[in-house]
Scaffold this motif. Structure first.
Motif, PDB file in Angstrom:
ATOM      1  N   ALA A   1      58.833  55.495 -64.514  1.00 13.83           N
ATOM      2  CA  ALA A   1      58.305  55.811 -65.843  1.00 13.83           C
ATOM      3  C   ALA A   1      59.129  55.017 -66.856  1.00 13.83           C
ATOM      4  O   ALA A   1      60.336  54.860 -66.688  1.00 13.83           O
ATOM      5  CB  ALA A   1      58.384  57.309 -66.141  1.00 13.83           C
ATOM      6  N   PRO A   2      58.506  54.508 -67.909  1.00 12.39           N
ATOM      7  CA  PRO A   2      59.236  53.676 -68.868  1.00 12.39           C
ATOM      8  C   PRO A   2      60.014  54.501 -69.888  1.00 12.39           C
ATOM      9  O   PRO A   2      59.712  55.669 -70.133  1.00 12.39           O
ATOM     10  CB  PRO A   2      58.111  52.889 -69.556  1.00 12.39           C
ATOM     11  CG  PRO A   2      56.950  53.838 -69.513  1.00 12.39           C
ATOM     12  CD  PRO A   2      57.072  54.581 -68.215  1.00 12.39           C
ATOM     13  N   ASP A   3      61.017  53.869 -70.488  1.00 13.60           N
ATOM     14  CA  ASP A   3      61.682  54.429 -71.664  1.00 13.60           C
ATOM     15  C   ASP A   3      60.826  54.079 -72.882  1.00 13.60           C
ATOM     16  O   ASP A   3      60.539  52.901 -73.121  1.00 13.60           O
ATOM     17  CB  ASP A   3      63.080  53.826 -71.845  1.00 13.60           C
ATOM     18  CG  ASP A   3      64.006  54.128 -70.682  1.00 13.60           C
ATOM     19  OD1 ASP A   3      63.759  55.128 -69.977  1.00 13.60           O
ATOM     20  OD2 ASP A   3      64.961  53.355 -70.482  1.00 13.60           O
ATOM     21  N   ILE A   4      60.399  55.074 -73.648  1.00 11.88           N
ATOM     22  CA  ILE A   4      59.497  54.786 -74.771  1.00 11.88           C
ATOM     23  C   ILE A   4      59.918  55.568 -76.009  1.00 11.88           C
ATOM     24  O   ILE A   4      60.739  56.486 -75.956  1.00 11.88           O
ATOM     25  CB  ILE A   4      58.026  55.112 -74.436  1.00 11.88           C
ATOM     26  CG1 ILE A   4      57.824  56.620 -74.237  1.00 11.88           C
ATOM     27  CG2 ILE A   4      57.560  54.349 -73.217  1.00 11.88           C
ATOM     28  CD1 ILE A   4      56.352  57.019 -74.164  1.00 11.88           C
ATOM     29  N   GLY A   5      59.299  55.186 -77.133  1.00 10.73           N
ATOM     30  CA  GLY A   5      59.462  55.909 -78.382  1.00 10.73           C
ATOM     31  C   GLY A   5      58.274  56.827 -78.611  1.00 10.73           C
ATOM     32  O   GLY A   5      57.177  56.603 -78.081  1.00 10.73           O
ATOM     33  N   PHE A   6      58.483  57.870 -79.412  1.00  8.33           N
ATOM     34  CA  PHE A   6      57.375  58.781 -79.728  1.00  8.33           C
ATOM     35  C   PHE A   6      57.602  59.368 -81.109  1.00  8.33           C
ATOM     36  O   PHE A   6      58.726  59.434 -81.599  1.00  8.33           O
ATOM     37  CB  PHE A   6      57.250  59.873 -78.663  1.00  8.33           C
ATOM     38  CG  PHE A   6      58.383  60.872 -78.639  1.00  8.33           C
ATOM     39  CD1 PHE A   6      58.174  62.193 -79.015  1.00  8.33           C
ATOM     40  CD2 PHE A   6      59.658  60.510 -78.220  1.00  8.33           C
ATOM     41  CE1 PHE A   6      59.205  63.118 -78.983  1.00  8.33           C
ATOM     42  CE2 PHE A   6      60.695  61.421 -78.182  1.00  8.33           C
ATOM     43  CZ  PHE A   6      60.472  62.733 -78.562  1.00  8.33           C
ATOM     44  N   SER A   7      56.505  59.763 -81.731  1.00  9.83           N
ATOM     45  CA  SER A   7      56.566  60.310 -83.085  1.00  9.83           C
ATOM     46  C   SER A   7      55.763  61.593 -83.140  1.00  9.83           C
ATOM     47  O   SER A   7      55.262  62.080 -82.122  1.00  9.83           O
ATOM     48  CB  SER A   7      56.017  59.287 -84.088  1.00  9.83           C
ATOM     49  OG  SER A   7      54.632  59.096 -83.873  1.00  9.83           O
ATOM     50  N   SER A   8      55.598  62.130 -84.346  1.00  4.86           N
ATOM     51  CA  SER A   8      54.870  63.387 -84.496  1.00  4.86           C
ATOM     52  C   SER A   8      53.397  63.245 -84.166  1.00  4.86           C
ATOM     53  O   SER A   8      52.726  64.237 -83.881  1.00  4.86           O
ATOM     54  CB  SER A   8      55.044  63.927 -85.919  1.00  4.86           C
ATOM     55  OG  SER A   8      54.586  62.965 -86.862  1.00  4.86           O
ATOM     56  N   THR A   9      52.856  62.015 -84.195  1.00  7.70           N
ATOM     57  CA  THR A   9      51.443  61.828 -83.829  1.00  7.70           C
ATOM     58  C   THR A   9      51.270  61.669 -82.326  1.00  7.70           C
ATOM     59  O   THR A   9      50.144  61.620 -81.852  1.00  7.70           O
ATOM     60  CB  THR A   9      50.858  60.592 -84.546  1.00  7.70           C
ATOM     61  OG1 THR A   9      51.626  59.448 -84.194  1.00  7.70           O
ATOM     62  CG2 THR A   9      50.879  60.769 -86.045  1.00  7.70           C
ATOM     63  N   GLY A  10      52.351  61.573 -81.590  1.00  6.62           N
ATOM     64  CA  GLY A  10      52.261  61.579 -80.139  1.00  6.62           C
ATOM     65  C   GLY A  10      52.262  60.199 -79.519  1.00  6.62           C
ATOM     66  O   GLY A  10      51.856  59.206 -80.121  1.00  6.62           O
ATOM     67  N   ALA A  11      52.763  60.156 -78.287  1.00  7.23           N
ATOM     68  CA  ALA A  11      52.723  58.947 -77.470  1.00  7.23           C
ATOM     69  C   ALA A  11      52.599  59.377 -76.022  1.00  7.23           C
ATOM     70  O   ALA A  11      53.141  60.419 -75.620  1.00  7.23           O
ATOM     71  CB  ALA A  11      53.983  58.104 -77.669  1.00  7.23           C
ATOM     72  N   PHE A  12      51.874  58.596 -75.246  1.00  9.25           N
ATOM     73  CA  PHE A  12      51.650  58.943 -73.855  1.00  9.25           C
ATOM     74  C   PHE A  12      52.646  58.211 -72.957  1.00  9.25           C
ATOM     75  O   PHE A  12      52.898  57.020 -73.124  1.00  9.25           O
ATOM     76  CB  PHE A  12      50.216  58.592 -73.434  1.00  9.25           C
ATOM     77  CG  PHE A  12      49.200  59.586 -73.928  1.00  9.25           C
ATOM     78  CD1 PHE A  12      48.878  60.703 -73.167  1.00  9.25           C
ATOM     79  CD2 PHE A  12      48.580  59.408 -75.152  1.00  9.25           C
ATOM     80  CE1 PHE A  12      47.950  61.622 -73.624  1.00  9.25           C
ATOM     81  CE2 PHE A  12      47.653  60.316 -75.621  1.00  9.25           C
ATOM     82  CZ  PHE A  12      47.335  61.430 -74.849  1.00  9.25           C
ATOM     83  N   LEU A  13      53.207  58.952 -72.019  1.00  2.00           N
ATOM     84  CA  LEU A  13      54.166  58.415 -71.073  1.00  2.00           C
ATOM     85  C   LEU A  13      53.488  58.283 -69.707  1.00  2.00           C
ATOM     86  O   LEU A  13      53.153  59.288 -69.079  1.00  2.00           O
ATOM     87  CB  LEU A  13      55.388  59.329 -70.960  1.00  2.00           C
ATOM     88  CG  LEU A  13      56.441  58.929 -69.932  1.00  2.00           C
ATOM     89  CD1 LEU A  13      57.187  57.682 -70.402  1.00  2.00           C
ATOM     90  CD2 LEU A  13      57.413  60.069 -69.684  1.00  2.00           C
ATOM     91  N   PRO A  14      53.264  57.057 -69.210  1.00  2.74           N
ATOM     92  CA  PRO A  14      52.664  56.900 -67.882  1.00  2.74           C
ATOM     93  C   PRO A  14      53.713  57.098 -66.794  1.00  2.74           C
ATOM     94  O   PRO A  14      54.840  56.627 -66.915  1.00  2.74           O
ATOM     95  CB  PRO A  14      52.143  55.460 -67.901  1.00  2.74           C
ATOM     96  CG  PRO A  14      53.056  54.745 -68.845  1.00  2.74           C
ATOM     97  CD  PRO A  14      53.474  55.761 -69.878  1.00  2.74           C
ATOM     98  N   VAL A  15      53.351  57.805 -65.747  1.00  2.00           N
ATOM     99  CA  VAL A  15      54.218  58.010 -64.584  1.00  2.00           C
ATOM    100  C   VAL A  15      53.514  57.372 -63.385  1.00  2.00           C
ATOM    101  O   VAL A  15      52.367  57.701 -63.095  1.00  2.00           O
ATOM    102  CB  VAL A  15      54.462  59.507 -64.332  1.00  2.00           C
ATOM    103  CG1 VAL A  15      55.398  59.708 -63.145  1.00  2.00           C
ATOM    104  CG2 VAL A  15      55.048  60.167 -65.574  1.00  2.00           C
ATOM    105  N   VAL A  16      54.191  56.447 -62.722  1.00  3.39           N
ATOM    106  CA  VAL A  16      53.559  55.645 -61.680  1.00  3.39           C
ATOM    107  C   VAL A  16      54.176  55.984 -60.325  1.00  3.39           C
ATOM    108  O   VAL A  16      55.395  55.885 -60.139  1.00  3.39           O
ATOM    109  CB  VAL A  16      53.717  54.140 -61.964  1.00  3.39           C
ATOM    110  CG1 VAL A  16      53.122  53.317 -60.834  1.00  3.39           C
ATOM    111  CG2 VAL A  16      53.039  53.791 -63.290  1.00  3.39           C
ATOM    112  N   LEU A  17      53.316  56.383 -59.392  1.00  3.93           N
ATOM    113  CA  LEU A  17      53.722  56.625 -58.006  1.00  3.93           C
ATOM    114  C   LEU A  17      53.290  55.427 -57.172  1.00  3.93           C
ATOM    115  O   LEU A  17      52.130  55.022 -57.214  1.00  3.93           O
ATOM    116  CB  LEU A  17      53.066  57.901 -57.474  1.00  3.93           C
ATOM    117  CG  LEU A  17      53.308  58.235 -56.000  1.00  3.93           C
ATOM    118  CD1 LEU A  17      54.775  58.530 -55.754  1.00  3.93           C
ATOM    119  CD2 LEU A  17      52.437  59.410 -55.571  1.00  3.93           C
ATOM    120  N   SER A  18      54.220  54.849 -56.426  1.00  2.00           N
ATOM    121  CA  SER A  18      53.931  53.665 -55.618  1.00  2.00           C
ATOM    122  C   SER A  18      54.275  53.941 -54.158  1.00  2.00           C
ATOM    123  O   SER A  18      55.244  54.652 -53.862  1.00  2.00           O
ATOM    124  CB  SER A  18      54.731  52.460 -56.111  1.00  2.00           C
ATOM    125  OG  SER A  18      54.480  52.201 -57.471  1.00  2.00           O
TER     126      SER A  18
END
Length: 398
Positions: free
Chosen positions: A37-54
């Motif tokens: 899963a990536p390191d990302i930024g997020f705010s009050s409007t939201g951000a989606f965090l993708p989680v990848v299974l390989s």
């Protein structure tokens, strides 16, 4: 006495030389899966965090009884974490039941919605702990760092339409950043229900992924509050044999440093695709459809970094479609339903019989043989001790 010692030695030698059972020799030492899963930024409007299974060096197969355990204690006071429509948490770890995932669909796990608490200090970071378990999967853990930022993406597009099998849909959309500064570079993920829909995105900067997903990299994008940018090129195709029903197509956006981080996870092996046109953002004629940083979106439209489009198929074979989430509403995405509270359980702790930090199947093979040898030695020693004890008791009663 000598005969007893000789017999005990023979038992030990027999156990030590006995071949391991066929099942132990054939068993895989550890399941070959990894989680990222990536390191990302997020705010009050939201951000989606993708989680990848390989899957790594294992035969593709379905995985049943999959669950995601979300532990948001590392971002306490910064925001909330949820799998929309499934479960969410603001503190104690909760388990979200995913069910069955298939290699044919890229072992797709649901994306996690991060929403910063209003007033959270920009620049503050924390670690989110995500644990994934499943039959034959073992226990996998990933701990991305998430940081409060000021990128507030707004994505707009048609929310629904009625189509016939074989139709091609103009699926254009508009995107803007309602934050105080510009966000340079963007990444967009296109998902669609493969039972009836597919994206027509044969561009130089777009890469297809398993399960009908397409990821497009827009490094030259410059997202600011005004003007709104338009992505007019993508088209959505309804399968010729689509059955009647309602199907979902979704686009998810990231901008700024988060776009680069997500690209490294979603398209780590992306290679240049020369000879194709480039997907670009354009600047359309501006209007007041979607609000500005100083006024909220009109008609109750929420600010969100993703856009859903529901396609109602009519004129095909009878049979319901299989949408993956509930129809959209005019309300913001719910933070998630309560999941199973795992209480004091430590996500990522190994259940009995499982391997180390990467998770795995019960360990067998060489260790099993050694355990058998040790057991045989103890058994032989017990037999010898018992026999000697009997001989002593016989002499005392003579």
């Amino acid at each position: 006495m000598l005969r007893l010692i000789t017999a005990a030695a023979a038992v030990v030698a027999t156990v030590a030389l006995a071949p391991a059972p066929a099942q132990a020799r054939a068993a895989a030492p550890v399941a070959g899966y990894s989680l990222s899963a990536p390191d990302i930024g997020f705010s009050s409007t939201g951000a989606f965090l993708p989680v990848v299974l390989s899957a790594n060096h294992v035969a593709p197969q379905k995985i049943t009884n999959v669950r995601m355990i979300l532990d948001a204690t590392g971002i306490a006071g910064l925001g909330t974490v949820a799998v929309p429509e499934v479960c969410g948490t603001t503190g104690r770890p909760v388990a979200c039941e995913v069910g069955t995932i298939d290699a044919a669909h890229g072992y797709a796990l649901p994306q996690i919605l991060l929403q910063a608490t209003p007033g959270a200090t920009v620049g503050r970071s924390g670690r989110l702990k995500i644990t994934v378990t499943g039959d034959g999967l073992g226990t996998l853990v990933v701990t991305p760092t998430v940081t409060v930022d000021e990128v507030r993406l707004i994505v707009r597009g048609n929310t629904r339409s009625t189509e016939k099998p074989g139709a091609t849909i103009n699926a254009g959309m508009r995107i803007s950043n309602a934050g105080p500064g510009a966000a340079r570079g963007a990444l967009v993920r296109f998902d669609a229900d493969p039972a009836a829909l597919s994206w027509l995105l044969d561009y130089e900067n777009c890469w297809p992924r398993p399960g009908g997903t397409v990821v497009c990299d827009l490094p030259d994008a410059n997202l600011v509050s005004i003007p709104y940018n338009e992505l007019a090129g993508p088209a959505l195709k309804v399968a010729d044999d689509a059955r009647n029903g309602r199907y979902l197509a979704r686009t998810t956006w990231w901008a700024g440093p988060s776009a680069d981080a997500v690209a490294r996870v979603l398209i780590p092996d992306a290679q240049p695709r020369p000879g194709r046109p480039t997907l670009k953002l354009t600047t359309p004629t501006q209007d007041d459809c979607c609000g500005t940083p100083t006024s909220p979106p009109t008609a109750g439209m929420p600010w969100t970094s993703s856009a859903d489009r529901w396609v109602e198929v009519e004129g095909g074979a009878e049979g319901p479609g299989t949408p993956t989430v509930s129809p959209p509403t005019t309300e913001p995405t719910p933070p998630g339903l309560p999941g199973e509270d795992v209480g004091g359980e430590t996500p990522g702790a190994q259940p009995p019989g499982q391997g180390g930090g990467d998770g795995g199947l019960p360990i067998t093979g060489t260790d099993t043989v050694l355990a058998g040898v040790a057991g045989g030695v103890l058994l032989a020693a017990g037999v010898l001790a018992f026999a000697l004890a009997r001989r002593r008791r016989t002499r005392f009663t003579a």
